[in-house]
Design an enzyme around this catalytic site. Sequence first.
Site, mmCIF file in Angstrom:
data_model
loop_
_atom_site.group_PDB
_atom_site.id
_atom_site.type_symbol
_atom_site.label_atom_id
_atom_site.label_comp_id
_atom_site.label_asym_id
_atom_site.label_seq_id
_atom_site.Cartn_x
_atom_site.Cartn_y
_atom_site.Cartn_z
ATOM 1 C CB THR A 99 -1.202 0.147 1.336
ATOM 2 O OG1 THR A 99 -1.771 -1.592 1.102
ATOM 3 C CG2 THR A 99 -1.492 0.814 1.149
ATOM 4 C CE LYS A 174 -4.968 -1.966 1.960
ATOM 5 N NZ LYS A 174 -3.916 -2.011 1.827
ATOM 6 C CE LYS A 242 2.847 2.500 4.444
ATOM 7 N NZ LYS A 242 1.385 1.049 3.495
#
Length: 292
Positions: A99, A174, A242
Amino acid sequence: MDKNKKIGFIGTGVMGKSMARNLLTSGYSLLIYNRTKDSAKELISQGAIWKDTIVDLAAQSDVIITMVGFPKDVEEVYFGENGILSNAKPDTYVIDMTTSTPSLAQQIYALAKEKDIHALDAPVSGGETGAKEARLAIMVGGDQEDFEAMKPIFEILGKNIVLQGKPGAGQHTKMSNQIAIASNMIGVCEAVIYAKKAGLDPNKVLKSIETGAAGSWSLSNLAPRMISGDFYPGFYIKHFLKDMKIALEEAKVIGLKTPGLKLAKSLYDELEARGEGNNGTQALYKLLIDYS
């Protein structure tokens, strides 16, 4: 894809280890590289071939899959004279399943195209369990013909596989996934805490609510862990932070306000400050129960 083709896999952490194992047990010759060899020992004992450098792995692979931690790690493994794109053969397929940022996926695609290398961004959802059981959701960005060529590989790793659009589209998808999870995790934690405070058996409450309108993956899979005090990481808090940071930055670029995401990140920031960054995302429960 021809089983004589060699797959290189970089990143054998919580998710990557199970994904790599599924490729190995499907009959592919698997070359692996990780910053620390210790985390790859189990795969090596099962037949994976260790490579000491990314250079060696890239030069000998027909398909290269990366599953690393942060965008800076993606940059490190793809760019520079010792990176994938400087050492992979023409017509190699590179698939970043980390990701990461949509802009970085686009940069990888552009440089890969200059070198006659095929690039796809393909982040996943489903956590450690989904990786182990080969039922990940895989969100892909890139060219249609490259997607079709790699679909047999994706089908070894997951069940819900969708080409979302041009390069970077997998990463944008995502971000939508992570935005949905962020606020949902707050609700799941608060629901479990409420049940306890009301004097109910939270496990019995779950039986009633997980199949109704409140149902979600987090409710069914992570709420039982909260109740039992299991905060082992299927997905690290530090990695979720993150992801939320990327999502907030991307939302700002497109002019979107995301107050739910902003709140969730602030809570996880507080949790990380308590030293919980290496626990699973369900450890948010520990913070919210303290608030109660």
